[in-house]
Motif scaffolding. Sequence first.
Motif, short mmCIF file in Angstrom:
data_model
loop_
_atom_site.label_atom_id
_atom_site.label_comp_id
_atom_site.label_asym_id
_atom_site.label_seq_id
_atom_site.Cartn_x
_atom_site.Cartn_y
_atom_site.Cartn_z
N SER A 63 0.80 -1.23 0.00
CA SER A 63 0.00 0.00 0.00
C SER A 63 0.83 1.27 0.00
O SER A 63 0.32 2.34 -0.35
CB SER A 63 -0.94 0.01 1.20
OG SER A 63 -0.19 -0.08 2.41
N VAL A 64 2.11 1.18 0.38
CA VAL A 64 2.94 2.38 0.44
C VAL A 64 4.14 2.31 -0.50
O VAL A 64 4.88 3.29 -0.61
CB VAL A 64 3.43 2.64 1.88
CG1 VAL A 64 2.25 2.70 2.84
CG2 VAL A 64 4.44 1.60 2.33
N LYS A 65 4.33 1.19 -1.15
CA LYS A 65 5.49 1.00 -2.00
C LYS A 65 5.50 2.05 -3.11
O LYS A 65 4.49 2.32 -3.75
CB LYS A 65 5.45 -0.40 -2.60
CG LYS A 65 6.77 -0.92 -3.11
CD LYS A 65 6.64 -2.39 -3.51
CE LYS A 65 6.33 -3.27 -2.32
NZ LYS A 65 6.26 -4.70 -2.68
N GLY A 66 6.66 2.67 -3.30
CA GLY A 66 6.79 3.71 -4.31
C GLY A 66 6.46 5.11 -3.80
O GLY A 66 6.77 6.10 -4.47
N ARG A 67 5.86 5.20 -2.63
CA ARG A 67 5.50 6.50 -2.05
C ARG A 67 6.27 6.79 -0.76
O ARG A 67 6.59 7.94 -0.48
CB ARG A 67 4.01 6.56 -1.75
CG ARG A 67 3.11 6.37 -2.97
CD ARG A 67 1.66 6.63 -2.63
NE ARG A 67 1.14 5.70 -1.64
CZ ARG A 67 0.61 6.08 -0.47
NH1 ARG A 67 0.53 7.36 -0.14
NH2 ARG A 67 0.15 5.16 0.38
N PHE A 68 6.55 5.75 0.02
CA PHE A 68 7.23 5.91 1.29
C PHE A 68 8.66 5.39 1.18
O PHE A 68 8.93 4.44 0.44
CB PHE A 68 6.53 5.14 2.40
CG PHE A 68 5.18 5.68 2.81
CD1 PHE A 68 4.53 6.67 2.08
CD2 PHE A 68 4.56 5.20 3.96
CE1 PHE A 68 3.29 7.16 2.47
CE2 PHE A 68 3.33 5.68 4.36
CZ PHE A 68 2.69 6.66 3.61
N THR A 69 9.56 6.01 1.95
CA THR A 69 10.95 5.56 2.00
C THR A 69 11.41 5.51 3.45
O THR A 69 11.31 6.51 4.17
CB THR A 69 11.87 6.51 1.22
OG1 THR A 69 11.43 6.60 -0.14
CG2 THR A 69 13.31 6.00 1.25
N ILE A 70 11.90 4.36 3.85
CA ILE A 70 12.45 4.20 5.19
C ILE A 70 13.97 4.31 5.10
O ILE A 70 14.58 3.83 4.15
CB ILE A 70 12.02 2.86 5.82
CG1 ILE A 70 12.44 2.80 7.29
CG2 ILE A 70 12.54 1.67 5.03
CD1 ILE A 70 11.87 1.60 8.04
N SER A 71 14.56 4.95 6.10
CA SER A 71 16.01 5.08 6.15
C SER A 71 16.42 5.17 7.61
O SER A 71 15.58 5.33 8.50
CB SER A 71 16.48 6.31 5.38
OG SER A 71 15.94 7.49 5.93
N ARG A 72 17.72 5.08 7.85
CA ARG A 72 18.20 5.16 9.22
C ARG A 72 19.57 5.81 9.25
O ARG A 72 20.33 5.73 8.27
CB ARG A 72 18.24 3.79 9.88
CG ARG A 72 19.24 2.83 9.30
CD ARG A 72 19.06 1.42 9.88
NE ARG A 72 19.28 1.39 11.32
CZ ARG A 72 18.86 0.41 12.11
NH1 ARG A 72 18.17 -0.61 11.61
NH2 ARG A 72 19.12 0.43 13.41
N ASP A 73 19.88 6.43 10.38
CA ASP A 73 21.19 7.01 10.64
C ASP A 73 21.66 6.42 11.97
O ASP A 73 21.23 6.88 13.03
CB ASP A 73 21.09 8.53 10.70
CG ASP A 73 22.44 9.20 10.83
OD1 ASP A 73 23.39 8.55 11.30
OD2 ASP A 73 22.55 10.39 10.50
N ASN A 74 22.51 5.43 11.89
CA ASN A 74 22.94 4.75 13.12
C ASN A 74 23.79 5.65 14.00
O ASN A 74 23.84 5.46 15.22
CB ASN A 74 23.68 3.47 12.78
CG ASN A 74 22.75 2.38 12.29
OD1 ASN A 74 21.54 2.44 12.50
ND2 ASN A 74 23.31 1.38 11.62
N ALA A 75 24.46 6.63 13.43
CA ALA A 75 25.25 7.56 14.24
C ALA A 75 24.34 8.44 15.10
O ALA A 75 24.76 8.92 16.16
CB ALA A 75 26.11 8.43 13.34
#
Length: 123
Positions: A63-75
């Motif tokens: 339902s969110v593919k192509g619209r949402f982006t998950i990311s992370r900053d471990n620092a």
Amino acid sequence: QVQLVESGGGLVQAGGSLRLSCAASGRTFSSYAMGWFRQAPGKEREFVAAISWSGDFPYYADSVKGRFTISRDNAKNTVYLRMNSLKPEDTAVYYCARGHGLRPTERYEYDYWGQGTQVTVSA
């Protein structure tokens, strides 16, 4: 004890964008997958997106593919959810959580949860 604090929710018009953040306490953030779930009124909490400990292998609900982006900053011990082209049906409380495994998608695969942040998309 792990604490997760979400921020960035709000009211936006359909077609707009928001970026959610989830700040985690503790030294082991970079050792775990992280995920986002959402819960709309009267509905079950559902999986939105997950990301592995390294930031590789992001995974999304259809339902969110192509619209949402998950990311992370471990620092910074922070995981993000960028939401574009928002729709009224995206309206929900959004939760981040700490997961186990490479691509956890089920609630039982997560052990710590934030308090949630409200996202409301107007038509």
